[in-house]
Design a protein around this motif. Structure first.
Motif, PDB file in Angstrom:
ATOM      1  N   HIS A  19       0.836  -1.196   0.000  1.00  0.00           N
ATOM      2  CA  HIS A  19       0.000   0.000   0.000  1.00  0.00           C
ATOM      3  C   HIS A  19       0.869   1.243   0.000  1.00  0.00           C
ATOM      4  N   HIS A  20       1.845   1.246   0.900  1.00  0.00           N
ATOM      5  CA  HIS A  20       2.713   2.416   0.982  1.00  0.00           C
ATOM      6  C   HIS A  20       3.499   2.627  -0.295  1.00  0.00           C
ATOM      7  N   GLN A  21       3.954   1.543  -0.835  1.00  0.00           N
ATOM      8  CA  GLN A  21       4.730   1.652  -2.071  1.00  0.00           C
ATOM      9  C   GLN A  21       3.894   2.294  -3.172  1.00  0.00           C
ATOM     10  N   SER A  22       2.666   1.831  -3.294  1.00  0.00           N
ATOM     11  CA  SER A  22       1.793   2.382  -4.333  1.00  0.00           C
ATOM     12  C   SER A  22       1.521   3.855  -4.090  1.00  0.00           C
ATOM     13  N   LEU A  23       1.300   4.179  -2.844  1.00  0.00           N
ATOM     14  CA  LEU A  23       1.003   5.575  -2.529  1.00  0.00           C
ATOM     15  C   LEU A  23       2.217   6.464  -2.814  1.00  0.00           C
ATOM     16  N   ARG A  24       3.378   6.016  -2.395  1.00  0.00           N
ATOM     17  CA  ARG A  24       4.605   6.761  -2.675  1.00  0.00           C
ATOM     18  C   ARG A  24       4.778   6.979  -4.174  1.00  0.00           C
ATOM     19  N   LEU A  25       4.542   5.914  -4.893  1.00  0.00           N
ATOM     20  CA  LEU A  25       4.650   5.989  -6.349  1.00  0.00           C
ATOM     21  C   LEU A  25       3.685   7.023  -6.915  1.00  0.00           C
ATOM     22  N   LEU A 150       7.404   1.504 -18.618  1.00  0.00           N
ATOM     23  CA  LEU A 150       6.746   1.255 -17.334  1.00  0.00           C
ATOM     24  C   LEU A 150       5.403   1.963 -17.255  1.00  0.00           C
ATOM     25  N   LEU A 151       5.359   3.168 -17.781  1.00  0.00           N
ATOM     26  CA  LEU A 151       4.096   3.908 -17.752  1.00  0.00           C
ATOM     27  C   LEU A 151       3.055   3.246 -18.657  1.00  0.00           C
ATOM     28  N   SER A 152       3.542   2.631 -19.720  1.00  0.00           N
ATOM     29  CA  SER A 152       2.615   1.902 -20.580  1.00  0.00           C
ATOM     30  C   SER A 152       1.970   0.774 -19.797  1.00  0.00           C
ATOM     31  N   GLN A 153       2.767   0.145 -18.951  1.00  0.00           N
ATOM     32  CA  GLN A 153       2.202  -0.928 -18.136  1.00  0.00           C
ATOM     33  C   GLN A 153       1.195  -0.396 -17.135  1.00  0.00           C
ATOM     34  N   VAL A 154       1.510   0.754 -16.564  1.00  0.00           N
ATOM     35  CA  VAL A 154       0.545   1.376 -15.655  1.00  0.00           C
ATOM     36  C   VAL A 154      -0.774   1.542 -16.386  1.00  0.00           C
ATOM     37  N   LYS A 155      -0.678   2.123 -17.556  1.00  0.00           N
ATOM     38  CA  LYS A 155      -1.874   2.419 -18.318  1.00  0.00           C
ATOM     39  C   LYS A 155      -2.663   1.145 -18.635  1.00  0.00           C
ATOM     40  N   THR A 156      -1.940   0.089 -18.937  1.00  0.00           N
ATOM     41  CA  THR A 156      -2.602  -1.171 -19.283  1.00  0.00           C
ATOM     42  C   THR A 156      -3.213  -1.846 -18.069  1.00  0.00           C
ATOM     43  N   HIS A 157      -2.510  -1.805 -16.954  1.00  0.00           N
ATOM     44  CA  HIS A 157      -2.949  -2.603 -15.815  1.00  0.00           C
ATOM     45  C   HIS A 157      -3.716  -1.830 -14.767  1.00  0.00           C
ATOM     46  N   LEU A 158      -3.923  -0.562 -15.032  1.00  0.00           N
ATOM     47  CA  LEU A 158      -4.585   0.264 -14.032  1.00  0.00           C
ATOM     48  C   LEU A 158      -5.976  -0.259 -13.735  1.00  0.00           C
ATOM     49  N   ASN A 159      -6.265  -0.368 -12.448  1.00  0.00           N
ATOM     50  CA  ASN A 159      -7.570  -0.849 -12.014  1.00  0.00           C
ATOM     51  C   ASN A 159      -8.497   0.303 -11.685  1.00  0.00           C
ATOM     52  N   THR A 160      -9.127   0.850 -12.690  1.00  0.00           N
ATOM     53  CA  THR A 160     -10.133   1.869 -12.385  1.00  0.00           C
ATOM     54  C   THR A 160     -11.365   1.587 -13.208  1.00  0.00           C
ATOM     55  N   PRO A 161     -12.515   2.032 -12.695  1.00  0.00           N
ATOM     56  CA  PRO A 161     -13.752   1.866 -13.448  1.00  0.00           C
ATOM     57  C   PRO A 161     -13.606   2.449 -14.849  1.00  0.00           C
TER      58      PRO A 161
ATOM     59  N   SER B 137      -2.782  -2.336  -8.277  1.00  0.00           N
ATOM     60  CA  SER B 137      -2.616  -3.741  -7.895  1.00  0.00           C
ATOM     61  C   SER B 137      -2.236  -4.628  -9.074  1.00  0.00           C
ATOM     62  N   GLY B 138      -2.451  -4.127 -10.281  1.00  0.00           N
ATOM     63  CA  GLY B 138      -2.104  -4.948 -11.441  1.00  0.00           C
ATOM     64  C   GLY B 138      -0.622  -4.962 -11.773  1.00  0.00           C
ATOM     65  N   MET B 139       0.153  -4.142 -11.065  1.00  0.00           N
ATOM     66  CA  MET B 139       1.586  -4.073 -11.369  1.00  0.00           C
ATOM     67  C   MET B 139       2.416  -4.794 -10.315  1.00  0.00           C
ATOM     68  N   ALA B 140       3.496  -5.391 -10.758  1.00  0.00           N
ATOM     69  CA  ALA B 140       4.389  -6.087  -9.835  1.00  0.00           C
ATOM     70  C   ALA B 140       5.150  -5.083  -8.975  1.00  0.00           C
ATOM     71  N   ALA B 141       5.470  -5.505  -7.779  1.00  0.00           N
ATOM     72  CA  ALA B 141       6.163  -4.625  -6.829  1.00  0.00           C
ATOM     73  C   ALA B 141       7.488  -4.132  -7.411  1.00  0.00           C
ATOM     74  N   GLU B 142       8.174  -5.022  -8.087  1.00  0.00           N
ATOM     75  CA  GLU B 142       9.467  -4.663  -8.646  1.00  0.00           C
ATOM     76  C   GLU B 142       9.339  -3.522  -9.664  1.00  0.00           C
ATOM     77  N   GLN B 143       8.305  -3.610 -10.474  1.00  0.00           N
ATOM     78  CA  GLN B 143       8.089  -2.568 -11.471  1.00  0.00           C
ATOM     79  C   GLN B 143       7.734  -1.244 -10.830  1.00  0.00           C
ATOM     80  N   LYS B 144       6.966  -1.320  -9.754  1.00  0.00           N
ATOM     81  CA  LYS B 144       6.618  -0.088  -9.056  1.00  0.00           C
ATOM     82  C   LYS B 144       7.881   0.568  -8.508  1.00  0.00           C
ATOM     83  N   ASN B 145       8.761  -0.236  -7.995  1.00  0.00           N
ATOM     84  CA  ASN B 145      10.024   0.315  -7.491  1.00  0.00           C
ATOM     85  C   ASN B 145      10.819   0.995  -8.586  1.00  0.00           C
TER      86      ASN B 145
END
Lengths: 174, 174
Positions: A19-25, A150-161, B137-145
């Motif tokens: 959770h913290h990691q995601s928030l920091r990111l 990496l941002l492309s992956q964010v865009k692909t895997h983002l969990n939002t409605p 949540s769809g992204m691996a921890a390593e990638q977030k780092n």
DNA sequence: TATTGTTATACTCTATAACTATA
DNA sequence: TATAGTTATAGAGTATAACAATA
């Protein structure tokens, strides 16, 4: 090998860390974009008298010469329909875009750039590109590539409605 | 090994490519944050009746229990002073922050969270953190780092007038 | 009935510039 | 004179909800 029974604790710890990691990111992402966005917004206003939403709308149309309907623009720009009406009104008043009636559905319009709008956009986009290149000039090309991926992956895997409905994935990165 | 004389052409090509690369990167960054931001903005409004700028201001104060002056908030949030006055007014009206007079400089205030403001922020921040964690949540921890590290470099190497004055580098990523 | 787009409304954010009080 | 913050103003963006026209 661990034999005492703390699996739940460990799981929770990992969860909290994640959770913290995601928030920091997210906070870092946000502060980066806010910095850049603030600068771009100011420059677009001072040099071209245009706002970011209007620039974005024109950018959407530039990628879709066939035109886009109001509803599509609304989805792509992630704002409600009334706003698109307002922004389109302003751009139409400045003769930068036109509403073309849709022949098959008389409720709908296809919004397109006018020739003048296309010229104006190209001019702004070129300068805009220079600004961006200048801002990112401190980073190595290799790092930019990594970041892009990496941002492309964010865009692909983002969990939002929104991502479910969102069709804007097809195109960006002109 | 290349012996014909096209060094200028090559340089220009590389330059143009770099320009495009930076622009692509920025557009991707922007579309990622816009997606997340739109979602967060909506949820903050619907669930807590608060806006992003107000939430941000409270977040700044939460990291600075000693308080921040109006001017510092202005720099950190990258908006002009008048806006900070407005946002602070609203938060003060809701008893979430207070203006404490600065004993050494009678022109200045130190803005702080009230106990109620701190409680409210903690509650919102926890939920906010869950939203973010869920979205990523769809992204691996390593990638977030990796992403986090790369964005740190963006923040450090960004070439904007703002970064020179900006003191917000010290802290984010609570 | 559902959908497309508009209108009306209210609120917020934003920048600019003039202003007050203090340094 | 310069600085910290406020006030006044104007312009945009945003969401909501009610609405008209069409499907």
């Amino acid at each position: 090998m661990k034999i005492d029974n703390e699996p739940i604790y460990d799981l929770e710890t990992r969860l909290t860390q994640d959770h913290h990691q995601s928030l920091r990111l997210w906070l870092r992402m946000l502060s980066c974009t806010v910095m850049i966005e603030a600068e771009i917004r100011t420059r677009l206003r001072n040099e071209f008298g245009i706002t970011l939403p209007r620039f974005d709308l024109m950018a959407q149309l530039e990628r879709h010469p066939e035109g886009l309907r109001m509803g599509e623009l609304s989805k792509r720009m992630m704002v409600t329909g009334g706003n698109i009406t307002g922004i389109t009104d302003q751009l139409e008043q400045e003769k930068l875009v036109v509403r073309m009636p849709d022949l098959k559905d008389r409720r709908a319009y296809s919004v397109k750039l006018t020739p003048a709008g296309r010229r104006a956009f190209k001019r702004m986009a070129a300068v805009h590109e220079d600004w961006i290149a200048e801002m990112f000039s401190g980073m190595a090309a290799e790092q930019k590539n990594q970041l892009f991926e990496l941002l492309s992956q964010v865009k692909t895997h983002l969990n939002t409605p929104a991502t479910a409905l969102d069709t804007s994935k097809e195109q960006d990165a002109s």
